[in-house]
Design a protein around this motif. Structure first.
Motif, PDB file in Angstrom:
ATOM      1  N   ALA A  71       7.370   9.453  -0.410  1.00 25.94           N
ATOM      2  CA  ALA A  71       8.682   8.813  -0.580  1.00 25.94           C
ATOM      3  C   ALA A  71       9.399   8.709   0.769  1.00 25.94           C
ATOM      4  O   ALA A  71      10.011   7.678   1.084  1.00 25.94           O
ATOM      5  CB  ALA A  71       9.530   9.602  -1.574  1.00 25.94           C
ATOM      6  N   ASP A  72       9.306   9.760   1.572  1.00 25.19           N
ATOM      7  CA  ASP A  72       9.918   9.721   2.906  1.00 25.19           C
ATOM      8  C   ASP A  72       9.263   8.660   3.787  1.00 25.19           C
ATOM      9  O   ASP A  72       9.946   7.936   4.526  1.00 25.19           O
ATOM     10  CB  ASP A  72       9.800  11.096   3.576  1.00 25.19           C
ATOM     11  CG  ASP A  72      10.840  12.079   3.073  1.00 25.19           C
ATOM     12  OD1 ASP A  72      11.796  11.637   2.392  1.00 25.19           O
ATOM     13  OD2 ASP A  72      10.703  13.279   3.353  1.00 25.19           O
ATOM     14  N   LEU A  73       7.936   8.577   3.708  1.00 26.90           N
ATOM     15  CA  LEU A  73       7.231   7.569   4.504  1.00 26.90           C
ATOM     16  C   LEU A  73       7.608   6.158   4.063  1.00 26.90           C
ATOM     17  O   LEU A  73       7.827   5.273   4.898  1.00 26.90           O
ATOM     18  CB  LEU A  73       5.717   7.758   4.372  1.00 26.90           C
ATOM     19  CG  LEU A  73       5.101   8.884   5.197  1.00 26.90           C
ATOM     20  CD1 LEU A  73       3.635   9.081   4.811  1.00 26.90           C
ATOM     21  CD2 LEU A  73       5.217   8.587   6.688  1.00 26.90           C
ATOM     22  N   PHE A  74       7.684   5.957   2.761  1.00 29.64           N
ATOM     23  CA  PHE A  74       8.060   4.628   2.262  1.00 29.64           C
ATOM     24  C   PHE A  74       9.466   4.267   2.709  1.00 29.64           C
ATOM     25  O   PHE A  74       9.731   3.130   3.131  1.00 29.64           O
ATOM     26  CB  PHE A  74       7.972   4.580   0.735  1.00 29.64           C
ATOM     27  CG  PHE A  74       8.365   3.240   0.170  1.00 29.64           C
ATOM     28  CD1 PHE A  74       7.446   2.211   0.111  1.00 29.64           C
ATOM     29  CD2 PHE A  74       9.659   3.002  -0.262  1.00 29.64           C
ATOM     30  CE1 PHE A  74       7.799   0.958  -0.381  1.00 29.64           C
ATOM     31  CE2 PHE A  74      10.035   1.764  -0.748  1.00 29.64           C
ATOM     32  CZ  PHE A  74       9.096   0.738  -0.812  1.00 29.64           C
ATOM     33  N   ARG A  75      10.380   5.238   2.614  1.00 27.56           N
ATOM     34  CA  ARG A  75      11.770   4.994   3.043  1.00 27.56           C
ATOM     35  C   ARG A  75      11.813   4.596   4.525  1.00 27.56           C
ATOM     36  O   ARG A  75      12.506   3.647   4.905  1.00 27.56           O
ATOM     37  CB  ARG A  75      12.604   6.253   2.801  1.00 27.56           C
ATOM     38  CG  ARG A  75      14.090   6.090   3.190  1.00 27.56           C
ATOM     39  CD  ARG A  75      14.852   7.377   2.965  1.00 27.56           C
ATOM     40  NE  ARG A  75      14.940   7.706   1.552  1.00 27.56           N
ATOM     41  CZ  ARG A  75      14.263   8.685   0.956  1.00 27.56           C
ATOM     42  NH1 ARG A  75      13.405   9.436   1.676  1.00 27.56           N
ATOM     43  NH2 ARG A  75      14.400   8.926  -0.331  1.00 27.56           N
ATOM     44  N   GLN A  76      11.063   5.298   5.340  1.00 29.03           N
ATOM     45  CA  GLN A  76      11.031   5.026   6.776  1.00 29.03           C
ATOM     46  C   GLN A  76      10.480   3.629   7.070  1.00 29.03           C
ATOM     47  O   GLN A  76      11.059   2.869   7.853  1.00 29.03           O
ATOM     48  CB  GLN A  76      10.158   6.082   7.455  1.00 29.03           C
ATOM     49  CG  GLN A  76       9.883   5.847   8.924  1.00 29.03           C
ATOM     50  CD  GLN A  76       8.945   6.906   9.488  1.00 29.03           C
ATOM     51  OE1 GLN A  76       9.094   8.100   9.226  1.00 29.03           O
ATOM     52  NE2 GLN A  76       7.948   6.473  10.237  1.00 29.03           N
ATOM     53  N   GLU A  96       0.828  -1.209   0.000  1.00 30.21           N
ATOM     54  CA  GLU A  96       0.000   0.000   0.000  1.00 30.21           C
ATOM     55  C   GLU A  96       0.861   1.257   0.000  1.00 30.21           C
ATOM     56  O   GLU A  96       0.507   2.259  -0.641  1.00 30.21           O
ATOM     57  CB  GLU A  96      -0.939  -0.009   1.202  1.00 30.21           C
ATOM     58  CG  GLU A  96      -2.091  -0.995   1.065  1.00 30.21           C
ATOM     59  CD  GLU A  96      -3.071  -0.899   2.220  1.00 30.21           C
ATOM     60  OE1 GLU A  96      -4.252  -0.608   1.977  1.00 30.21           O
ATOM     61  OE2 GLU A  96      -2.651  -1.099   3.383  1.00 30.21           O
ATOM     62  N   TYR A  97       1.980   1.213   0.718  1.00 28.58           N
ATOM     63  CA  TYR A  97       2.891   2.363   0.703  1.00 28.58           C
ATOM     64  C   TYR A  97       3.460   2.573  -0.702  1.00 28.58           C
ATOM     65  O   TYR A  97       3.528   3.703  -1.192  1.00 28.58           O
ATOM     66  CB  TYR A  97       4.029   2.157   1.703  1.00 28.58           C
ATOM     67  CG  TYR A  97       3.642   2.471   3.124  1.00 28.58           C
ATOM     68  CD1 TYR A  97       3.675   3.775   3.609  1.00 28.58           C
ATOM     69  CD2 TYR A  97       3.227   1.467   3.996  1.00 28.58           C
ATOM     70  CE1 TYR A  97       3.308   4.077   4.918  1.00 28.58           C
ATOM     71  CE2 TYR A  97       2.852   1.749   5.302  1.00 28.58           C
ATOM     72  CZ  TYR A  97       2.898   3.059   5.759  1.00 28.58           C
ATOM     73  OH  TYR A  97       2.529   3.345   7.042  1.00 28.58           O
ATOM     74  N   PRO A 106       0.512   1.068  10.214  1.00 27.70           N
ATOM     75  CA  PRO A 106      -0.663   0.863   9.354  1.00 27.70           C
ATOM     76  C   PRO A 106      -0.795   1.970   8.320  1.00 27.70           C
ATOM     77  O   PRO A 106      -0.654   3.153   8.638  1.00 27.70           O
ATOM     78  CB  PRO A 106      -1.829   0.874  10.350  1.00 27.70           C
ATOM     79  CG  PRO A 106      -1.222   0.407  11.634  1.00 27.70           C
ATOM     80  CD  PRO A 106       0.165   0.981  11.645  1.00 27.70           C
ATOM     81  N   HIS A 107      -1.057   1.590   7.085  1.00 20.57           N
ATOM     82  CA  HIS A 107      -1.093   2.555   5.992  1.00 20.57           C
ATOM     83  C   HIS A 107      -2.152   3.628   6.204  1.00 20.57           C
ATOM     84  O   HIS A 107      -1.926   4.809   5.907  1.00 20.57           O
ATOM     85  CB  HIS A 107      -1.342   1.823   4.671  1.00 20.57           C
ATOM     86  CG  HIS A 107      -1.421   2.725   3.483  1.00 20.57           C
ATOM     87  ND1 HIS A 107      -2.628   3.238   3.025  1.00 20.57           N
ATOM     88  CD2 HIS A 107      -0.461   3.233   2.672  1.00 20.57           C
ATOM     89  CE1 HIS A 107      -2.397   4.007   1.978  1.00 20.57           C
ATOM     90  NE2 HIS A 107      -1.095   4.025   1.741  1.00 20.57           N
ATOM     91  N   ASN A 108      -3.300   3.247   6.725  1.00 18.25           N
ATOM     92  CA  ASN A 108      -4.372   4.222   6.936  1.00 18.25           C
ATOM     93  C   ASN A 108      -3.954   5.330   7.890  1.00 18.25           C
ATOM     94  O   ASN A 108      -4.312   6.502   7.695  1.00 18.25           O
ATOM     95  CB  ASN A 108      -5.624   3.525   7.477  1.00 18.25           C
ATOM     96  CG  ASN A 108      -6.308   2.676   6.421  1.00 18.25           C
ATOM     97  OD1 ASN A 108      -6.077   2.857   5.226  1.00 18.25           O
ATOM     98  ND2 ASN A 108      -7.148   1.744   6.855  1.00 18.25           N
ATOM     99  N   ASP A 109      -3.196   4.971   8.915  1.00 17.07           N
ATOM    100  CA  ASP A 109      -2.715   5.979   9.867  1.00 17.07           C
ATOM    101  C   ASP A 109      -1.776   6.959   9.178  1.00 17.07           C
ATOM    102  O   ASP A 109      -1.856   8.179   9.381  1.00 17.07           O
ATOM    103  CB  ASP A 109      -1.991   5.304  11.038  1.00 17.07           C
ATOM    104  CG  ASP A 109      -2.933   4.480  11.897  1.00 17.07           C
ATOM    105  OD1 ASP A 109      -4.158   4.602  11.723  1.00 17.07           O
ATOM    106  OD2 ASP A 109      -2.440   3.709  12.735  1.00 17.07           O
ATOM    107  N   ALA A 110      -0.880   6.430   8.369  1.00 14.88           N
ATOM    108  CA  ALA A 110       0.077   7.283   7.653  1.00 14.88           C
ATOM    109  C   ALA A 110      -0.642   8.173   6.648  1.00 14.88           C
ATOM    110  O   ALA A 110      -0.315   9.359   6.492  1.00 14.88           O
ATOM    111  CB  ALA A 110       1.116   6.414   6.948  1.00 14.88           C
ATOM    112  N   ASP A 111      -1.652   7.620   5.967  1.00 12.86           N
ATOM    113  CA  ASP A 111      -2.409   8.377   4.966  1.00 12.86           C
ATOM    114  C   ASP A 111      -3.140   9.544   5.615  1.00 12.86           C
ATOM    115  O   ASP A 111      -3.129  10.672   5.100  1.00 12.86           O
ATOM    116  CB  ASP A 111      -3.402   7.437   4.287  1.00 12.86           C
ATOM    117  CG  ASP A 111      -4.048   8.077   3.069  1.00 12.86           C
ATOM    118  OD1 ASP A 111      -3.504   9.076   2.563  1.00 12.86           O
ATOM    119  OD2 ASP A 111      -5.097   7.584   2.620  1.00 12.86           O
ATOM    120  N   ALA A 112      -3.767   9.295   6.768  1.00 10.78           N
ATOM    121  CA  ALA A 112      -4.498  10.355   7.469  1.00 10.78           C
ATOM    122  C   ALA A 112      -3.558  11.458   7.926  1.00 10.78           C
ATOM    123  O   ALA A 112      -3.859  12.655   7.801  1.00 10.78           O
ATOM    124  CB  ALA A 112      -5.237   9.759   8.671  1.00 10.78           C
ATOM    125  N   ALA A 113      -2.382  11.066   8.444  1.00 15.40           N
ATOM    126  CA  ALA A 113      -1.412  12.055   8.919  1.00 15.40           C
ATOM    127  C   ALA A 113      -0.878  12.900   7.766  1.00 15.40           C
ATOM    128  O   ALA A 113      -0.710  14.121   7.897  1.00 15.40           O
ATOM    129  CB  ALA A 113      -0.262  11.351   9.633  1.00 15.40           C
TER     130      ALA A 113
END
Length: 208
Positions: free
Chosen positions: A169-174, A122-123, A187-194
């Motif tokens: 890209a930064d989130l995926f790298r992390q 998903e990322y 969880p992808h949903n948490d990252a998407d909301a942020a």
């Protein structure tokens, strides 16, 4: 293992009983030969199992190497798009074509990540979507006349798409780094909301 040892003992006792009238030296050789043969069989099975375990470990290592390679390729293609869309002027034809090719390449990498590392799929999909949006936004911006209201609006959308791609890209790298060291994946949903909240705050900061 215990069952095999008991079987060896049983065979040995049987042979001893049969050999009592056959001559001690010959019986001893027969018994020693049977025991040695069974030990060699056990050793062969243990050796085969050890090689199987080593082969499995090497196969897992090869998959990890491939995953890391895919993660690096995805980030490299993404960085190329980010670098090429930092300029304020119109993209030249060669750059525009290379950006389209990069967006397709990101999609292909994403599909393979989905197979080998589904936890990050998903990322990777979000990075691929953001890449496509960025390329599309800058091409749309360049199709509009300079100095017009539509051009300025399109330029904002392009800049926002660029910022979104940079963030994904930064989130995926992390998350990829955490995945490689067997750490937790957010969880992808948490990252998407942020990230959505962050981009909205970015819009407000610019008064848009």
């Amino acid at each position: 293992m215990a069952g095999e040892i008991a079987q060896d003992v049983a065979v040995t006792l049987t042979l001893i009983g049969a050999a009592m009238g056959a001559g001690g030296a010959i019986a001893s050789q027969v018994i020693a030969g049977v025991i040695t043969d069974r030990r060699e069989q056990r050793r062969s099975r243990e050796e085969a199992e050890r090689w199987k375990l080593e082969a499995d470990a090497k196969r897992r290592d090869r998959q990890l190497d491939r995953k890391i390679e895919l993660f690096a390729q995805l980030l490299s293609e993404t960085q190329n798009v980010l670098n090429s869309t930092q300029m304020y002027g119109n993209l030249n034809q060669e750059t525009a074509e290379s950006l389209v090719a990069a967006s397709w390449q990101v999609l292909a990498i994403t599909e393979e990540i989905g197979i080998l590392a589904p936890e990050l799929h998903e990322y990777a999909q979000s990075v691929a979507k953001a890449t496509g949006n960025t390329v599309k936004a800058f091409r749309l911006r360049d199709a509009l006349p300079l100095g017009t209201k539509k051009r300025r609006a399109a330029a904002h959308q392009a800049t926002r798409a660029h910022e979104g791609l940079h963030s994904w890209a930064d989130l995926f790298r992390q998350e990829a780094r955490s995945y490689v060291i067997h750490g937790p994946v957010t969880p992808h949903n948490d990252a998407d909301a942020a990230l959505t909240a962050s981009l909205e705050a970015w819009d407000k900061k610019l008064g848009l």
